[in-house]
Write a protein that holds these residues in place. Structure first.
Motif, PDB file in Angstrom:
ATOM      1  N   SER A 202      23.337 -37.105  17.097  1.00 33.16           N
ATOM      2  CA  SER A 202      24.209 -36.259  17.931  1.00 33.16           C
ATOM      3  C   SER A 202      23.401 -35.244  18.736  1.00 33.16           C
ATOM      4  O   SER A 202      23.688 -34.987  19.910  1.00 33.16           O
ATOM      5  N   LYS A 203      22.374 -34.661  18.119  1.00 33.49           N
ATOM      6  CA  LYS A 203      21.532 -33.680  18.817  1.00 33.49           C
ATOM      7  C   LYS A 203      20.753 -34.355  19.940  1.00 33.49           C
ATOM      8  O   LYS A 203      20.606 -33.811  21.036  1.00 33.49           O
ATOM      9  N   LEU A 204      20.242 -35.536  19.638  1.00 34.32           N
ATOM     10  CA  LEU A 204      19.471 -36.299  20.623  1.00 34.32           C
ATOM     11  C   LEU A 204      20.302 -36.581  21.866  1.00 34.32           C
ATOM     12  O   LEU A 204      19.884 -36.324  23.001  1.00 34.32           O
ATOM     13  N   GLN A 205      21.499 -37.072  21.663  1.00 33.06           N
ATOM     14  CA  GLN A 205      22.384 -37.431  22.771  1.00 33.06           C
ATOM     15  C   GLN A 205      22.784 -36.195  23.587  1.00 33.06           C
ATOM     16  O   GLN A 205      22.780 -36.218  24.829  1.00 33.06           O
ATOM     17  N   ALA A 206      23.106 -35.104  22.896  1.00 30.80           N
ATOM     18  CA  ALA A 206      23.535 -33.881  23.587  1.00 30.80           C
ATOM     19  C   ALA A 206      22.401 -33.291  24.425  1.00 30.80           C
ATOM     20  O   ALA A 206      22.619 -32.830  25.548  1.00 30.80           O
ATOM     21  N   THR A 207      21.192 -33.309  23.892  1.00 34.38           N
ATOM     22  CA  THR A 207      20.048 -32.733  24.604  1.00 34.38           C
ATOM     23  C   THR A 207      19.700 -33.555  25.839  1.00 34.38           C
ATOM     24  O   THR A 207      19.431 -32.999  26.918  1.00 34.38           O
ATOM     25  N   ILE A 208      19.701 -34.871  25.699  1.00 36.44           N
ATOM     26  CA  ILE A 208      19.422 -35.742  26.845  1.00 36.44           C
ATOM     27  C   ILE A 208      20.462 -35.526  27.938  1.00 36.44           C
ATOM     28  O   ILE A 208      20.128 -35.392  29.124  1.00 36.44           O
TER      29      ILE A 208
END
Length: 454
Positions: free
Chosen positions: A328-334
């Motif tokens: 979830s963090k990966l997707q939000a940051t990208i």
């Protein structure tokens, strides 16, 4: 009070040791290994252990409390001696509660955004001249330590869901007994402790029930799983306040919140950070800070360490590092970087470093998370498998899990560094994401080398 820390070198542990030392406590501690910045900071305050290792002779009956860090094992010789003597043994979250049970306790929970929300609250309270204590999971500009314990009437606590100590298997955020609780969202993590999604979600259901009678829960309305947990909760003594995205606009790479006809330009960006800001605003409202004063203070907030931290830039390229590691963090940051720079391509590199992210049974949770990147890179330092005693796997396993055939995979930090330095970066942004350290690569020097080559 005489307090002894077993595994004093941990991030939260050494900061708590310093906070208690500053409060006038007699503090001692042990650890088998001490890394920076813990070593230097403990030495600065005169509480650095003289030697590395465990020394049961340090454990004596005149110790009022033993604080046990997660790094210690259940057969730790100092722990066994403390148990033999019948000393009071606390996990650090238990001791934080012990020191704050007469304060108003604000606890920030959630699978993502905890550090940023906590940091925003601390920044605004400091700007407003409020008296408060805190525990936060990152070093913040303008704050000497990550833990402060005084006679202040309020404490703001970043409360994560991981276990309290080797002998206390309760999640940390259950132990603080919040008066005001925040949940930013729920996305499965810590698979080594919570092997099923429902067992993980259950920890947040239980957290809601730990909020004290007459208290408040502030939660993200945008998270479906979280909403289901809140709606299913039958606690009637807690006021539940949802939040969602504020009105905002992006002009020339600058995000501004729009409120009551005014624009507040921010140094941070991304919808996840705007949601974090709304959680922080509602907490500060409970403490008597108006919306206008909150947003005005937020314009000076530079972000928490390692959260979309700018390593370098020129007219056509920005290079960021971020703590993102879960799906979830990966997707939000990208998505945040993509939305902020619509005219630029994005090279996204994620290091898989945690037990959960490296677990083959969990790896499929990353499917599609790198799809928004123009070029996707996954790095796993081969030494990480050895250190965590896990069976290594190759690029084919990673590509299948991420569901991305053109994904690039590296397991040697030297090879990754060479590749990144040779990228044609003009007109692109580079996003480096990890909770580790990319195998020891100096990211600031790397960014400088990449920008020099344009």
């Amino acid at each position: 009070m005489r307090v002894h820390f077993i595994a004093i070198g941990g991030s939260a542990m050494h900061n708590l040791a310093i906070a208690l030392h500053n409060k006038g406590f007699d503090v001692s501690g042990s650890d088998d290994v001490l890394f920076e910045p813990s070593r230097t900071r403990l030495e600065k305050y005169g509480i650095l252990p003289q030697q590395n290792g465990w020394y049961p002779e340090k454990i004596t009956t005149d110790i009022d409390a033993v604080i046990l860090g997660m790094h210690a094992r259940t057969d730790n010789p100092e722990l066994l001696k403390a148990q033999e003597l019948g000393l009071k043994i606390y996990s650090y979250p238990e001791y934080i509660y012990e020191q704050s049970k007469d304060k108003l306790r604000i606890v920030i929970g959630g699978s993502h955004g905890k550090t940023t929300i906590t940091s925003m609250i601390l920044h605004v309270l400091q700007q407003a001249g409020k008296d408060f204590d805190y525990l936060v999971g990152a070093q913040l500009a303008g704050f000497e330590t990550m833990v402060k314990l005084t006679d202040a009437p309020v404490i703001v606590i970043e409360g994560d869901e991981y276990l309290a100590s080797p002998i206390d298997r309760r999640p940390k955020f259950h132990l603080y007994k919040a008066n005001i609780g925040v949940i930013s969202g729920i996305a499965w993590d810590h698979i080594n402790v919570f092997p099923t999604f429902d067992s993980y979600v259950e920890q947040f259901r239980l957290f809601i029930k730990t909020i004290q009678a007459g208290g408040t829960l502030i939660y993200s309305k945008t998270d479906t799983v979280l909403n289901e947990a809140v709606e299913a909760d039958d606690t009637t003594s807690v006021t539940k306040i949802p939040y969602q995205l504020p009105q905002y606009q992006i002009d020339n790479g600058v995000t501004s919140i729009v409120s009551d006809g005014k624009q507040y330009p921010l140094e941070i960006f991304g919808e996840h950070n705007l949601l974090n800001a709304e959680a922080a605003r509602l907490v500060c409202k409970q403490l008597g800070i108006s919306t206008g004063d909150f947003y005005q203070a937020l314009t000076k907030f530079k972000g928490a360490a390692r959260r979309l931290e700018l390593l370098g830039k020129n007219e056509s390229t920005n290079i960021y590092k971020d703590f993102a590691h879960s799906p979830s963090k990966l997707q939000a940051t990208i998505q945040a970087v993509k939305n902020q720079f619509l005219d630029r391509k994005l090279v996204a590199c994620i290091e898989l470093h945690t037990f959960s992210s490296l677990n083959k049974d969990f790896l499929s949770q990353y499917a599609g998370t790198l799809d928004a990147a123009t070029e996707a890179i996954v790095f796993i330092d081969s030494k990480t498998f050895e250190q965590k005693k896990m069976e290594p796997y190759d690029a084919s396993v990673v590509k299948k899990a991420f569901d991305k055939d053109d994904l690039l995979f590296f397991n040697d930090p030297g090879e990754l560094k060479k590749y990144l330095e040779r990228i044609e970066i003009n007109g692109k942004n580079l996003l480096l994401m990890s909770s580790g350290n990319f195998g020891g690569i100096d990211l600031a020097a790397l960014a400088n080398n990449i920008l020099k080559n344009i």
